[in-house]
Design a protein around this motif. Sequence first.
Motif, mmCIF file in Angstrom:
data_model
loop_
_atom_site.group_PDB
_atom_site.id
_atom_site.type_symbol
_atom_site.label_atom_id
_atom_site.label_comp_id
_atom_site.label_asym_id
_atom_site.label_seq_id
_atom_site.Cartn_x
_atom_site.Cartn_y
_atom_site.Cartn_z
ATOM 1 N N SER A 100 -0.550 -10.356 33.503
ATOM 2 C CA SER A 100 0.068 -9.039 33.391
ATOM 3 C C SER A 100 1.105 -9.062 32.272
ATOM 4 C CB SER A 100 0.721 -8.649 34.718
ATOM 5 O OG SER A 100 1.417 -7.423 34.590
ATOM 6 N N PHE A 101 1.142 -7.988 31.472
ATOM 7 C CA PHE A 101 2.096 -7.876 30.372
ATOM 8 C C PHE A 101 3.158 -6.848 30.705
ATOM 9 C CE2 PHE A 101 3.252 -5.815 26.244
ATOM 10 C CZ PHE A 101 3.960 -6.882 25.717
ATOM 11 N N ASP A 102 4.422 -7.257 30.605
ATOM 12 C CA ASP A 102 5.556 -6.353 30.825
ATOM 13 C C ASP A 102 5.982 -5.810 29.464
ATOM 14 O OD1 ASP A 102 8.061 -5.162 31.174
ATOM 15 O OD2 ASP A 102 8.579 -6.516 32.822
ATOM 16 N N PRO A 103 5.684 -4.520 29.161
ATOM 17 C CA PRO A 103 5.993 -3.981 27.833
ATOM 18 C C PRO A 103 7.477 -3.893 27.533
ATOM 19 C CG PRO A 103 5.242 -2.242 29.308
ATOM 20 C CD PRO A 103 5.036 -3.532 30.030
ATOM 21 N N GLU A 104 8.320 -3.773 28.572
ATOM 22 C CA GLU A 104 9.755 -3.679 28.335
ATOM 23 C C GLU A 104 10.345 -5.038 27.975
ATOM 24 O OE1 GLU A 104 11.705 -1.841 31.605
ATOM 25 O OE2 GLU A 104 10.659 0.077 31.386
ATOM 26 N N LYS A 105 9.976 -6.067 28.763
ATOM 27 C CA LYS A 105 10.472 -7.412 28.473
ATOM 28 C C LYS A 105 9.616 -8.119 27.431
ATOM 29 C CE LYS A 105 12.315 -8.094 33.149
ATOM 30 N NZ LYS A 105 12.249 -8.951 34.372
ATOM 31 N N ARG A 106 8.428 -7.552 27.170
ATOM 32 C CA ARG A 106 7.476 -8.116 26.213
ATOM 33 C C ARG A 106 7.168 -9.574 26.574
ATOM 34 N NH1 ARG A 106 6.911 -4.362 22.484
ATOM 35 N NH2 ARG A 106 5.606 -5.655 21.156
ATOM 36 N N THR A 107 6.890 -9.765 27.861
ATOM 37 C CA THR A 107 6.524 -11.084 28.350
ATOM 38 C C THR A 107 5.278 -10.975 29.230
ATOM 39 O OG1 THR A 107 7.979 -10.847 30.280
ATOM 40 C CG2 THR A 107 8.890 -11.950 28.327
ATOM 41 N N HIS A 108 4.610 -12.106 29.397
ATOM 42 C CA HIS A 108 3.411 -12.159 30.229
ATOM 43 C C HIS A 108 3.708 -12.916 31.517
ATOM 44 C CE1 HIS A 108 1.546 -11.098 26.422
ATOM 45 N NE2 HIS A 108 0.438 -10.799 27.085
#
Length: 284
Positions: A100-108
Amino acid sequence: MSSATGRKGNGFHMRTVNGGTPERIPTADALAEMNNAMMQPGKRAVRTMSAAHSEARIVYKDNRGEVLLRPATSAEADMDVKPEAERYAPGDRVVVRPVSFDPEKRTHQVFREYTGTVVSWGSPHYYVRAERTDEYGEGVRPCRVHELRPAAADMTGTLPPFADDQDVRAVLSALRTAGVTLAALSTNPGSSCADGAFVTPEPGDGNTGVRVSYMIEGWVEETLKARKDAKRRAEERTARNAALDSYAEALRAAGWQVFHVASASTVTPRTMHLLVWPPASAQA
């Protein structure tokens, strides 16, 4: 910064995204990705990178995540790689390693693996239904190819090395004919083992006969829970004794010679397994 150059090889690299299934790509494409990550403007999207000897680890700031690149082995270079849409068919069992990719933290975030069944293909995703409704991706989840790998086949009734043993096959056939449930061992994440009969050759050089056991939760002897809990231990022994008695009855009816192997160290009766031999006609 100098550009990446490939060492002489087979013309292919393996590309792994976020620890998923490696995908084979042309070496030219792998070197182009390395060079793009080292030079502007591509370098702006890279958080960290290390590269040496045509191998690289690139961590992107965007939804590409972590990418590993390495030269393909000879076997990987020779393998037949199908187009993404033809890798799996509806009904195929696969292991899903969801990312899963978190667009706000830009982490997977990589979640726990689970087993599922392919429902359909809709570019660029396979739609996979989880076998257990409480797994991540409950219901049907869209998955990229690099998140999937084929599920290993369950081992039913025996282990793969013994599947072609003549006596093992004959015992399994007799048990199936009698309606006995065979045990199933699963190595797939999210899958459980099925209790039942498990058949193997009698171990040891020169020993004859076939061993028939009753498997509980993947154990042909007492489970770890039974070893720690007297009530559970008694329940398992009772269930195992009853199951092995029923197997013995079925095999004797089919003409097999049957011997109960019992423990001499317990006060209550405890049958550990059966030792059986083929009917006299099969031995002639």
